[in-house]
Design an enzyme around this catalytic site. Structure first.
Site, PDB file in Angstrom:
ATOM      1  N   LYS A  86      18.964  69.347 129.393  1.00 39.82           N
ATOM      2  CA  LYS A  86      20.184  68.711 129.931  1.00 39.82           C
ATOM      3  C   LYS A  86      20.158  67.241 129.527  1.00 39.82           C
ATOM      4  CE  LYS A  86      22.029  66.489 132.854  1.00 39.82           C
ATOM      5  NZ  LYS A  86      22.822  65.283 132.521  1.00 39.82           N
ATOM      6  N   GLY A 129      14.526  58.472 133.226  1.00 36.25           N
ATOM      7  CA  GLY A 129      15.766  57.873 133.730  1.00 36.25           C
ATOM      8  C   GLY A 129      15.447  56.732 134.670  1.00 36.25           C
ATOM      9  N   SER A 130      16.393  56.422 135.537  1.00 39.68           N
ATOM     10  CA  SER A 130      16.188  55.311 136.460  1.00 39.68           C
ATOM     11  C   SER A 130      15.239  55.742 137.583  1.00 39.68           C
ATOM     12  CB  SER A 130      17.517  54.879 137.070  1.00 39.68           C
ATOM     13  OG  SER A 130      18.010  55.914 137.894  1.00 39.68           O
ATOM     14  N   VAL A 149      17.119  57.890 140.191  1.00 39.99           N
ATOM     15  CA  VAL A 149      17.303  59.306 139.829  1.00 39.99           C
ATOM     16  C   VAL A 149      15.956  60.039 139.890  1.00 39.99           C
ATOM     17  CG1 VAL A 149      17.829  60.829 137.867  1.00 39.99           C
ATOM     18  CG2 VAL A 149      19.372  58.958 138.443  1.00 39.99           C
ATOM     19  N   GLY A 150      14.938  59.397 139.363  1.00 44.93           N
ATOM     20  CA  GLY A 150      13.606  60.016 139.350  1.00 44.93           C
ATOM     21  C   GLY A 150      13.106  60.325 140.743  1.00 44.93           C
ATOM     22  N   GLU A 205       9.415  59.544 134.062  1.00 47.46           N
ATOM     23  CA  GLU A 205       9.263  58.340 133.238  1.00 47.46           C
ATOM     24  C   GLU A 205      10.430  57.444 133.607  1.00 47.46           C
ATOM     25  OE1 GLU A 205       7.796  55.797 131.453  1.00 47.46           O
ATOM     26  OE2 GLU A 205       6.699  57.696 131.270  1.00 47.46           O
ATOM     27  N   CYS A 258      13.269  51.198 128.338  1.00 49.17           N
ATOM     28  CA  CYS A 258      12.410  51.138 129.531  1.00 49.17           C
ATOM     29  C   CYS A 258      11.355  50.072 129.314  1.00 49.17           C
ATOM     30  CB  CYS A 258      11.673  52.454 129.749  1.00 49.17           C
ATOM     31  SG  CYS A 258      12.768  53.825 129.820  1.00 49.17           S
TER      32      CYS A 258
HETATM   33  C1  UN1 Z   1      12.141  54.036 126.343  1.00 46.38           C
HETATM   34  O1  UN1 Z   1      12.794  53.023 126.373  1.00 46.38           O
HETATM   35  O2  UN1 Z   1      12.176  54.834 127.298  1.00 46.38           O
HETATM   36  O3  UN1 Z   1       8.031  51.747 122.894  1.00 46.38           O
HETATM   37  C2  UN1 Z   1      11.353  54.484 125.188  1.00 46.38           C
HETATM   38  C3  UN1 Z   1       9.231  51.726 122.613  1.00 46.38           C
HETATM   39  C4  UN1 Z   1       9.862  52.958 122.011  1.00 46.38           C
HETATM   40  C5  UN1 Z   1      10.172  53.954 123.084  1.00 46.38           C
HETATM   41  C6  UN1 Z   1      10.958  53.400 124.240  1.00 46.38           C
HETATM   42  N1  UN1 Z   1       8.949  53.523 121.058  1.00 46.38           N
HETATM   43  O4  UN1 Z   1       9.913  50.747 122.807  1.00 46.38           O
END
Ligand code: UN1
Length: 518
Positions: free
Chosen positions: A191, A244-245, A248-249, A266, A300
């Site tokens: 999804k 996700g955020s 949400v997680g 994550e 992230c």
């Molecule tokens: C993410 O933003 O969830 O290390 C992944 C990094 C990328 C992956 C980011 N290889 O910035």
């Protein structure tokens, strides 16, 4: 701040006609049972429709899980090297489609073309890496405490797994989850985020072309609250892997906890670059620009705090502000653009609200701060790269994930304070230190509380052969990529084979040393 010069049409080339793409369930493309659809738009130009997709509900998810459950036995019994062959083939197809996919990604979620190519490359890398696991996926053998008895532990697939993925790495992140799940023998319901269904569709197409049997990978598009939660709720789904955020997680993990379902999360980050007194400032400036404004800060791992020793603070601020002001904002298909749009209007508003919060908290806005709607930017979701100075570690802009091109510069008076400020958030994904002092480097490697640490590099740019993930509120103990990716998608099975021909009781019938078994 300059804007793009060539016209949008000149950059885009031919305008593609948006099409409808359904769900992929049990080897067939189907509409949502309700007939409902949703639309994906280009964030650089919201008048451009990227495609129409199935707005799935619980019934669609249930039939996708039916298909995955039916396909499971045959897939589980397919030798792992044969499963891996399909993944390797997918890597080769992705290589040939890299440019096409990258261009679609720019149009669908806005990142600049060079980074979109990198996103596809990350998927190719994980496919090649994980295909090797088809001939490894090591278990353990160990001695038994009893004679004529063999002891080992092997990995088993989980069954049907649900993958819920974000829009910011729309090809790489689904690949990190999908390829390890597949090589381990699981079947999947996938999804993707509603902002990037076309990228997800392209990835699914690649796997079909690579020869994945029907039902092994099922694709269901739609809203997280309906389609995503239906996946979480279905008792046949043995594990959920979500990026996700944190909000949400937490919702998904909470429900999975009640259902005793494995879940790997994550989630958010509030990553920092630390600049020690002796840092190479040229390197710092390049790294801080890339870490803060790459992917318009929508990683992230994005650098959203820069913690600078006061001895170098003014020098850093002057040079960083000057370079930030020169970044070009525009459509990511234009190769001279540095920063693309953010993903949608809601994100744009939320980022700008954080700018207002920063100002209200008393941080000093030194560059940017505005939503841009002039000229070629008029129909898009553009936010200026933004730098706040004199930020206090407890301000909201230094604590909360903004997920946009906004970074907070924080002065500190010592290395110890730098480490404490770096560690002083609820998150723990990626932290970095710039120094030329080996003692400081090793101290930081030990002290920084995060799943990823960089020395003399920014907080972004993880390679797929090492574990990816974070501690504290960033995750729940799992890691993606690397060898650890397999852990998410396998259960251990301990197996004892007693070939003594008699009942031997562990912990009771121990064999004295030096005595030959009868
Ligand atoms: C993410 O933003 O969830 O290390 C992944 C990094 C990328 C992956 C980011 N290889 O910035």
């Amino acid at each position: 701040m300059s804007t793009m010069t060539p016209s949008l049409e000149a950059i885009k080339g031919k305008t593609e006609q948006p099409q409808f793409h359904g769900n992929y369930i049990g080897g067939s493309w189907v509409k949502a049972q309700s007939g409902q659809t949703f639309t994906s738009y280009n964030p650089a130009n919201l008048t451009e429709v990227i495609g129409h997709f199935a707005a799935s509900s619980k019934e669609d998810v249930t039939s996708a899980v039916d298909a995955a459950a039916t396909a499971y036995s045959a897939w589980k019994h397919t030798p792992a090297p044969s499963r891996a062959d399909i993944i390797l083939k997918a890597a080769h197809i992705l290589e040939t489609r890299k440019e096409e996919l990258a261009r679609i990604m720019v149009r669908e979620m806005g990142k600049v073309i060079k980074e979109a190519r990198g996103d596809v490359q990350e998927a190719i890398d994980i496919a090649k890496y994980i295909a090797g696991e088809g001939r490894r996926m090591f278990g353990h053998t160990c001695p038994s405490e009893l004679p004529a008895k063999f002891a080992m532990a092997v990995r088993q697939p989980l069954g049907v797994v649900g993958l819920i993925t974000p829009w910011n790495f729309p090809v790489a992140i689904p690949s990190w989850k999908m390829f390890p799940a597949l090589v381990a023998g699981n079947t999947i319901v996938f999804k993707p985020a509603t902002d990037t269904p076309l990228c997800a569709f392209m990835l699914v197409e690649t796997l079909i072309e690579a020869g994945l049997p029907p039902g092994v990978l099922n694709f269901v598009t739609g809203d997280g609250r309906t389609a995503g939660m239906a996946l979480v709720e279905d008792p046949r789904v043995r594990a959920i892997s979500v990026t996700g955020s944190t909000e949400v997680g937490r919702r998904i993990a909470g429900r999975c906890g009640e259902l005793m379902k494995r879940v790997s999360c994550e989630l958010g980050g509030k990553n920092a670059i630390c600049v020690a007194e002796d840092a190479d400032m040229d390197l710092v400036i390049e790294g801080a620009l890339w870490g803060s404004f790459g992917t318009a800060g929508q990683r992230c791992t994005a650098t959203s705090r820069i913690i600078v020793h006061r001895a170098r603070y003014q020098e850093f601020l002057d040079r960083f502000a000057e370079r930030t002001a020169k970044l070009t904002l525009g459509n990511g298909l234009n190769p001279s653009v540095d920063v693309g749009p953010v993903v949608n209007k809601a994100q744009l508003q939320s980022i700008n609200e954080y700018v207002q919060i920063g100002i209200a908290e008393g941080a000093r806005l030194v560059v940017g701060g505005n939503i841009r709607q002039d000229g070629e930017l008029a129909a898009g979701c553009f936010h200026e790269p933004t730098v706040f100075a004199d930020v206090k570690p407890d301000m909201r802009i230094a604590q909360e994930e903004i997920f946009g091109p906004v970074t907070a510069v924080i002065p500190v008076d010592s290395f110890a304070e730098m480490m404490a400020v770096a560690n002083g958030t609820q998150y723990g994904l990626s932290l970095s230190l710039y120094t030329r002092d080996v003692n400081l480097a090793f101290t930081a490697m030990e002290e920084l509380e995060s799943g990823i640490v960089y020395i003399n590099a920014p907080t972004i740019g993880a390679e797929i052969q090492l574990p990816f993930g974070g501690i504290k509120q960033t995750g729940n103990g799992h890691r993606e990529a690397g060898i650890t990716a397999i852990e998410q998608f396998t259960e251990w099975k301990a197996i004892y084979i007693d070939y003594s021909g008699r009942l031997q009781k562990a912990q009771i019938d121990t064999q004295p040393a030096g005595k030959k078994p009868e």
